[in-house]
Scaffold this motif. Structure first.
Motif, mmCIF file in Angstrom:
data_model
loop_
_atom_site.group_PDB
_atom_site.id
_atom_site.type_symbol
_atom_site.label_atom_id
_atom_site.label_comp_id
_atom_site.label_asym_id
_atom_site.label_seq_id
_atom_site.Cartn_x
_atom_site.Cartn_y
_atom_site.Cartn_z
ATOM 1 N N LEU A 95 0.815 -1.217 0.000
ATOM 2 C CA LEU A 95 0.000 0.000 0.000
ATOM 3 C C LEU A 95 0.848 1.267 0.000
ATOM 4 N N ILE A 96 1.871 1.299 0.841
ATOM 5 C CA ILE A 96 2.656 2.528 1.049
ATOM 6 C C ILE A 96 4.114 2.244 0.697
ATOM 7 N N PRO A 97 4.720 3.067 -0.152
ATOM 8 C CA PRO A 97 4.160 4.269 -0.810
ATOM 9 C C PRO A 97 3.793 4.043 -2.274
ATOM 10 N N SER A 98 3.790 2.784 -2.721
ATOM 11 C CA SER A 98 3.570 2.545 -4.147
ATOM 12 C C SER A 98 2.170 2.941 -4.600
ATOM 13 N N ILE A 99 1.144 2.741 -3.745
ATOM 14 C CA ILE A 99 -0.232 3.073 -4.124
ATOM 15 C C ILE A 99 -0.656 4.410 -3.533
ATOM 16 N N LEU A 100 -0.503 4.562 -2.235
ATOM 17 C CA LEU A 100 -0.889 5.800 -1.549
ATOM 18 C C LEU A 100 0.255 6.265 -0.665
ATOM 19 N N THR A 101 0.279 7.560 -0.392
ATOM 20 C CA THR A 101 1.248 8.116 0.544
ATOM 21 C C THR A 101 0.665 8.113 1.954
ATOM 22 N N VAL A 102 1.523 8.427 2.927
ATOM 23 C CA VAL A 102 1.049 8.524 4.309
ATOM 24 C C VAL A 102 -0.002 9.622 4.427
ATOM 25 N N GLY A 103 0.166 10.715 3.670
ATOM 26 C CA GLY A 103 -0.818 11.794 3.703
ATOM 27 C C GLY A 103 -2.174 11.367 3.165
ATOM 28 N N ASP A 104 -2.181 10.537 2.121
ATOM 29 C CA ASP A 104 -3.460 10.034 1.593
ATOM 30 C C ASP A 104 -4.178 9.184 2.633
ATOM 31 N N VAL A 105 -3.431 8.301 3.281
ATOM 32 C CA VAL A 105 -4.033 7.449 4.317
ATOM 33 C C VAL A 105 -4.536 8.295 5.473
ATOM 34 N N GLN A 106 -3.775 9.328 5.828
ATOM 35 C CA GLN A 106 -4.185 10.189 6.936
ATOM 36 C C GLN A 106 -5.499 10.897 6.638
ATOM 37 N N LYS A 107 -5.694 11.351 5.415
ATOM 38 C CA LYS A 107 -6.937 12.049 5.056
ATOM 39 C C LYS A 107 -8.132 11.113 5.124
ATOM 40 N N VAL A 108 -7.958 9.867 4.699
ATOM 41 C CA VAL A 108 -9.063 8.894 4.768
ATOM 42 C C VAL A 108 -9.415 8.601 6.220
ATOM 43 N N LEU A 109 -8.393 8.379 7.054
ATOM 44 C CA LEU A 109 -8.646 8.102 8.471
ATOM 45 C C LEU A 109 -9.314 9.294 9.142
ATOM 46 N N SER A 110 -8.894 10.497 8.775
ATOM 47 C CA SER A 110 -9.497 11.694 9.362
ATOM 48 C C SER A 110 -10.973 11.810 8.992
ATOM 49 N N LYS A 111 -11.316 11.498 7.758
ATOM 50 C CA LYS A 111 -12.722 11.562 7.332
ATOM 51 C C LYS A 111 -13.561 10.518 8.062
ATOM 52 N N LEU A 112 -12.996 9.356 8.303
ATOM 53 C CA LEU A 112 -13.726 8.341 9.055
ATOM 54 C C LEU A 112 -13.971 8.799 10.490
ATOM 55 N N LEU A 113 -12.942 9.327 11.134
ATOM 56 C CA LEU A 113 -13.100 9.784 12.518
ATOM 57 C C LEU A 113 -14.053 10.964 12.614
ATOM 58 N N LYS A 114 -14.098 11.788 11.580
ATOM 59 C CA LYS A 114 -14.988 12.950 11.611
ATOM 60 C C LYS A 114 -16.443 12.519 11.701
ATOM 61 N N GLU A 115 -16.762 11.336 11.145
ATOM 62 C CA GLU A 115 -18.126 10.809 11.228
ATOM 63 C C GLU A 115 -18.233 9.732 12.300
#
Length: 676
Positions: free
Chosen positions: A507-527
């Motif tokens: 997954l990291i970093p060939s597909i997504l970066t740490v920043g991409d994963v962080q944004k997804v996790l943040s959106k999940l926690l926001k809800e």
């Protein structure tokens, strides 16, 4: 070849030749004095050595000095048996140590041999053996530690090379000392054998070759044998002591004298106890003349050492204060002011008993439990919560800050309880009206006398620490998406990598970066969707991250992969879910309002339609709240995230789900339809 190299070569060859070629008696005296001087020099160097590697040549010196002593013993034995004399040094030691009595000199010599052979040599040999074994066993761990420091950037390549070289030298040194200690042991045994040979052989030679009488032969060769043994044994004892110091010395910042005075006399008050014990001992038949001078000397020494320690402590404190003042004055000190704590809890002076354990406060323990609860419920490692009092606040007021900004505040009344009504009021329960800070419910502060009556009337009664803990927990959950950054995400990724390395490496970093994963996790926690199941989240990101980098779309895919978790979260019983559904007209309106951009898609709905959605959805939500049920909005997967964007400002606490996020076996009951 340098002169010193030539000198060493000639010296080694000369030692070997001494065993074969007879040497003059005057030269024997010089070599014996040289042997004693060399042994004394080695002992002094060992005493002033900080680390064993500072005297790494010691095993070789041990071999050379042992060979030198044996060569001298051979030369002195030859001279004793041939000429019935071996120079002034041996004669002086033989007659002076024994005080003119052969038996006393012989006993002193045996005591020296026993001390060296059984105590010092045996102990040094054992310590060297154990040190060599533990040094070799610790080498792999030390090498791994150096590699870890090098990979993390704590040291550079040159420092790593120096540390590896030091480890190798330590292993070589202790291995050599393990073998060299056998020389000392063999030397002690050889000294005893040579003494027996000199005594018996000299007695026979004295009567057979020199024509001495029985008494003269016994006295002459006994004195020479004892002198020869003492002259050889004293340097051997000094070098054995040096060997013991080398192998028993741990790494330190000072020499033996510094460590001895600094550690042995570290506690002057204990010297008073020793002085008192010796003074009491003087009251026995031993007498005060033998004991009290030492007791007084120890007490006086303790007094001056205590004064010195107190003076040193004051100087250290002043130095620390001066350093702090210099740090404040320096331009770099401003950098420390830029640090912002992720979470802060500040309170007025009236609430200090909440955090003071001496007054029964358990706020610190409750915060530990809050962090554990958030880790279990949200899968988030909550940063350390900074707790401090603030005199600018009201005495009973507290505030909660996220990254330096106040997000919540409240008031507490210690020695009171917060009572929340069950839905109907009891006139007998009276108190100070307030609002419950976590959920905004009307409540009253009641005293201890009213607590039991309120509980019997159905009120929910909680103490002030529980009010704070609940409020802090809800604030953390509400702002959890702000607390997870790239560094926190990296820690979570590293934790998963320990058990699932293949998943993380793909997954990291060939597909997504740490920043991409962080944004997804943040959106999940926001809800308020838990990210504890990171393996499932990463699996979903690895599957769909190859086709899109849109964080909103990736979040929707992740939510669908967490369908079982989301279903159980909003339907704990797992049998039925009552929801407010979105009508087809509204879904069509939202779908037509979606706009595409370079950074992703967004909703561009006109203000009139937005207001209508707020009004009609608000009616259903209020109806659900009044009936005591949690309002849940259910929409199709294609518009769920856009509807969430519309409701984010006014109805943030209302969860919006899609059909794809629910398990097939759950029964969905629609209690209302929102349409335009």
């Amino acid at each position: 070849m340098k002169i010193k190299d030539l000198f060493v070569i000639v010296g080694i060859i000369g030692i070997v030749l001494m065993m074969i070629i007879p040497i003059p008696i005057f030269l024997i005296d010089l070599l014996l004095i040289m042997n004693i001087s060399l042994a004394l020099m080695i002992l002094l160097v060992a005493m002033n050595t900080k680390e064993a590697l500072d005297f790494s040549i010691f095993p070789t010196i041990l071999l050379i000095t042992t060979l030198f002593r044996l060569a001298l013993s051979v030369s002195t034995t030859r001279s004793i048996l041939t000429h019935a004399e071996a120079g002034e040094v041996i004669a002086t030691f033989g007659s002076w140590v024994g005080g003119g009595a052969v038996a006393i000199g012989f006993i002193v010599f045996l005591i020296l041999v026993v001390v060296q052979f059984i105590v010092i040599t045996k102990g040094s040999e054992r310590v060297a053996e154990v040190a060599a074994r533990f040094t070799l066993d610790a080498m792999p761990g030390k090498q791994m530690s150096i590699d870890a420091d090098l990979n993390s950037g704590l040291i550079n390549e040159q420092q790593a090379r120096e540390r590896r070289s030091k480890i190798e030298r330590e292993a070589d040194f202790y291995g050599s000392m393990d073998g060299a200690s056998k020389f000392v042991k063999g030397d002690a045994i050889a000294t005893i054998i040579i003494m027996i040979i000199n005594l018996i052989g000299g007695f026979i030679v004295g009567m057979a070759m020199h024509g001495m009488s029985f008494g003269d032969s016994l006295e002459t060769f006994s004195i020479l044998t004892i002198g020869d043994g003492l002259v050889a044994q004293i340097p051997a004892l000094l070098i054995s002591t040096a060997a013991g110091m080398i192998v028993t010395r741990a790494a330190s910042d000072g020499n033996l004298a510094d460590d001895l005075t600094g550690q042995l006399f570290r506690y002057p008050k204990m010297l008073y106890v020793a002085a008192g014990t010796i003074a009491i001992l003087g009251l026995t038949p031993i007498g005060i003349l033998s004991t009290w001078p030492f007791a007084i000397a120890i007490a006086v020494g303790a007094y001056y050492m205590q004064r010195r320690f107190d003076r040193q402590q004051v100087e250290d404190e002043m130095m620390v204060e001066e350093q702090q003042i210099e740090e404040v004055r320096s331009p770099e000190s401003v950098i420390s002011l830029l640090q912002v704590d992720p979470i802060e809890f500040e309170f007025g002076y009236g609430l200090i008993p909440l955090a003071d354990t001496t007054q029964g406060g358990d706020l610190l323990d409750r915060i530990i439990m809050i962090r554990r609860q958030c880790a279990l419920e949200l899968g988030l490692v909550v940063p350390v919560i900074r707790i401090r009092d603030n005199i600018q606040l009201k005495p009973n007021e507290y505030v909660i800050k996220i990254k330096g900004n106040t997000v919540a505040r409240g008031d507490l009344l210690l020695n009171h309880y917060l009572a929340m009504s069950p839905g109907f009021e009891d006139d007998s329960v009276t108190g100070i009206e307030t609002t419950e800070p976590a959920f905004g419910l009307p409540a009253i502060w009641i005293d201890e006398a009213t607590k039991e009556r309120a509980e019997l009337s159905g009120y929910t009664v909680v103490d002030p620490p529980s009010v704070v803990a609940t409020h802090l927990t809800e604030i953390i959950k509400r702002h959890a998406h702000e607390l997870i950054g790239r560094q926190e995400t990296k820690l979570l990724i590293d934790n998963v990598k320990e058990s699932y390395p293949a998943l993380v490496e793909e997954l990291i970093p060939s597909i997504l970066t740490v920043g991409d994963v962080q944004k997804v996790l943040s959106k999940l926690l926001k809800e308020k969707v838990s990210i504890r199941d990171l393996v499932t989240i990463f699996e979903s990101l690895a599957d769909h991250g190859q086709y899109t980098k849109d964080h909103d779309i990736l979040t929707e895919y992740v939510r669908q992969s967490l369908s079982r978790q989301i279903t159980q979260q909003f339907s704990p019983g797992g049998d039925m879910l009552r929801v407010i559904t979105v009508g087809p007209q509204l879904e069509k309106k939202i779908a037509e309002s979606v706009q595409q951009s370079d950074t992703g898609s967004y909703i561009a709905l006109d203000p009139v339609s937005t207001q209508q959605i707020y009004q009609r959805l608000g009616e259903h939500v209020n109806r659900q709240i009044q009936s005591g049920q949690q309002p849940i909005v259910l929409a199709s997967p294609t518009i769920r995230m856009y509807l969430r964007q519309i409701l984010e400002r006014t109805m943030q606490e209302v969860p919006v789900l899609s059909y794809s996020e629910l398990e097939p076996n759950i029964e969905v009951q629609s209690i209302g339809v929102v349409n335009l």
